[in-house]
Design an enzyme around this catalytic site. Sequence first.
Site, PDB file in Angstrom:
ATOM      1  N   HIS A  45      -2.590   0.136   2.545  1.00  0.00           N
ATOM      2  CA  HIS A  45      -3.282   1.426   2.589  1.00  0.00           C
ATOM      3  C   HIS A  45      -4.454   1.415   1.614  1.00  0.00           C
ATOM      4  O   HIS A  45      -4.475   0.639   0.654  1.00  0.00           O
ATOM      5  CB  HIS A  45      -2.309   2.568   2.220  1.00  0.00           C
ATOM      6  CG  HIS A  45      -1.853   2.499   0.788  1.00  0.00           C
ATOM      7  ND1 HIS A  45      -0.850   1.646   0.363  1.00  0.00           N
ATOM      8  CD2 HIS A  45      -2.288   3.136  -0.328  1.00  0.00           C
ATOM      9  CE1 HIS A  45      -0.689   1.774  -0.940  1.00  0.00           C
ATOM     10  NE2 HIS A  45      -1.550   2.661  -1.402  1.00  0.00           N
ATOM     11  N   HIS A  55      -7.591  -0.222  -3.232  1.00  0.00           N
ATOM     12  CA  HIS A  55      -6.871  -1.479  -3.417  1.00  0.00           C
ATOM     13  C   HIS A  55      -7.584  -2.674  -2.791  1.00  0.00           C
ATOM     14  O   HIS A  55      -8.132  -2.558  -1.693  1.00  0.00           O
ATOM     15  CB  HIS A  55      -5.482  -1.386  -2.772  1.00  0.00           C
ATOM     16  CG  HIS A  55      -4.592  -0.317  -3.341  1.00  0.00           C
ATOM     17  ND1 HIS A  55      -4.359  -0.173  -4.684  1.00  0.00           N
ATOM     18  CD2 HIS A  55      -3.849   0.651  -2.726  1.00  0.00           C
ATOM     19  CE1 HIS A  55      -3.509   0.830  -4.874  1.00  0.00           C
ATOM     20  NE2 HIS A  55      -3.190   1.356  -3.705  1.00  0.00           N
ATOM     21  N   ASP A  62      -7.709   6.107  -4.390  1.00  0.00           N
ATOM     22  CA  ASP A  62      -6.860   4.921  -4.394  1.00  0.00           C
ATOM     23  C   ASP A  62      -7.700   3.824  -3.735  1.00  0.00           C
ATOM     24  O   ASP A  62      -8.253   4.028  -2.644  1.00  0.00           O
ATOM     25  CB  ASP A  62      -5.606   5.238  -3.552  1.00  0.00           C
ATOM     26  CG  ASP A  62      -4.356   4.524  -4.018  1.00  0.00           C
ATOM     27  OD1 ASP A  62      -4.193   4.311  -5.232  1.00  0.00           O
ATOM     28  OD2 ASP A  62      -3.516   4.196  -3.142  1.00  0.00           O
ATOM     29  N   LYS A 104      -8.821   3.768  -8.590  1.00  0.00           N
ATOM     30  CA  LYS A 104      -7.594   3.291  -9.256  1.00  0.00           C
ATOM     31  C   LYS A 104      -6.841   2.346  -8.337  1.00  0.00           C
ATOM     32  O   LYS A 104      -7.022   2.393  -7.119  1.00  0.00           O
ATOM     33  CB  LYS A 104      -6.718   4.473  -9.670  1.00  0.00           C
ATOM     34  CG  LYS A 104      -6.243   5.297  -8.495  1.00  0.00           C
ATOM     35  CD  LYS A 104      -5.556   6.542  -8.989  1.00  0.00           C
ATOM     36  CE  LYS A 104      -4.953   7.317  -7.858  1.00  0.00           C
ATOM     37  NZ  LYS A 104      -3.974   6.571  -7.050  1.00  0.00           N
ATOM     38  N   CYS A 146       0.976  10.321  -6.919  1.00  0.00           N
ATOM     39  CA  CYS A 146      -0.262  10.293  -7.706  1.00  0.00           C
ATOM     40  C   CYS A 146      -0.589  11.629  -8.367  1.00  0.00           C
ATOM     41  O   CYS A 146      -1.118  11.657  -9.478  1.00  0.00           O
ATOM     42  CB  CYS A 146      -1.401   9.763  -6.858  1.00  0.00           C
ATOM     43  SG  CYS A 146      -1.115   8.000  -6.486  1.00  0.00           S
ATOM     44  N   ASP A 169      -6.815  11.689  -4.557  1.00  0.00           N
ATOM     45  CA  ASP A 169      -6.546  10.828  -3.383  1.00  0.00           C
ATOM     46  C   ASP A 169      -6.543  11.542  -2.021  1.00  0.00           C
ATOM     47  O   ASP A 169      -5.640  11.284  -1.198  1.00  0.00           O
ATOM     48  CB  ASP A 169      -5.205  10.092  -3.569  1.00  0.00           C
ATOM     49  CG  ASP A 169      -5.201   9.162  -4.771  1.00  0.00           C
ATOM     50  OD1 ASP A 169      -6.202   9.109  -5.502  1.00  0.00           O
ATOM     51  OD2 ASP A 169      -4.168   8.480  -4.985  1.00  0.00           O
TER      52      ASP A 169
HETATM   53  C1  VGL Z   1      -0.134   7.085  -3.562  1.00  0.00           C
HETATM   54  C2  VGL Z   1       1.585   5.700  -2.946  1.00  0.00           C
HETATM   55  C3  VGL Z   1       0.784   4.590  -3.076  1.00  0.00           C
HETATM   56  C4  VGL Z   1      -0.625   8.476  -3.818  1.00  0.00           C
HETATM   57  C5  VGL Z   1      -0.956   5.985  -3.707  1.00  0.00           C
HETATM   58  O1  VGL Z   1      -1.851   8.718  -3.750  1.00  0.00           O
HETATM   59  O2  VGL Z   1       0.222   9.364  -4.084  1.00  0.00           O
HETATM   60  N1  VGL Z   1       1.136   6.930  -3.195  1.00  0.00           N
HETATM   61  N2  VGL Z   1      -0.493   4.739  -3.461  1.00  0.00           N
HETATM   62 ZN    ZN Z   2      -1.853   3.070  -3.427  1.00  0.00          ZN
END
Ligand code: VGL
Ligand code: ZN
Length: 200
Positions: free
Chosen positions: A83, A50, A48, A108, A153, A8
């Site tokens: 995000h 979404h 990440d 993901k 993550c 990420d």
């Molecule tokens: C993450 C919070 C929400 C991460 C991803 O990449 O650590 N943290 N989504």
């Molecule tokens: Zn996230």
Amino acid sequence: MRALIVVDVQNDFVPGGALAVPGGDQVVGEINRLMRSGDYERIVASQDWHPPDHVSFASQHPGHHVGEVIDIDDIQQILWPDHCVEHTYGARFVKRLETGRFDHVVHKGTDRRIDSYSGFFDNARRRDTGLTDWLRRQGVREVHVVGLATDYCVKFTALDAVDLDFETTVLTAATRGVELKPGDVERALQEMAQAGIHIQ
Ligand code: VGL
Ligand code: ZN
């Protein structure tokens, strides 16, 4: 066979982003150095990714706020700012990251109904991103995990990796944490060490 898993490293997780990890941008140079080192036969990245109405976004839960923990289908969900919305700037890899070195990328958190901190499974372990099969087919036995964020993550990716019997190391110089509560990063490192993950 050893793989590097880059978790990420996206615009929303570095300073200026929607869910900025303090010092998040500082991992980029270190990760580029690791990727160039020749120490890894395979390099994979997670992203990440979404939908705009993802369940982890506080904006989807009127009356609740960012940082609050709510119960959704018996899973404790931390509410985050919007995000890493698919196809937006915030979801893109940080520009300086040498993404041309990635052999494989997994997305993901793509299902609006459930969050996914790990690069392997969603938080209920219902769905698989395909990363396990990909690594096994490549003959990978050992993984080094780097990226963002140490206390979410990176932690859950490393815990799944060791649980799946990969020899697993987290390289702390190339990770940074959100640290919603002071001490979260230290606790995450202890939890990982207890699970048999090497912390280096
Ligand atoms: C993450 C919070 C929400 C991460 C991803 O990449 O650590 N943290 N989504
Ligand atoms: Zn996230």
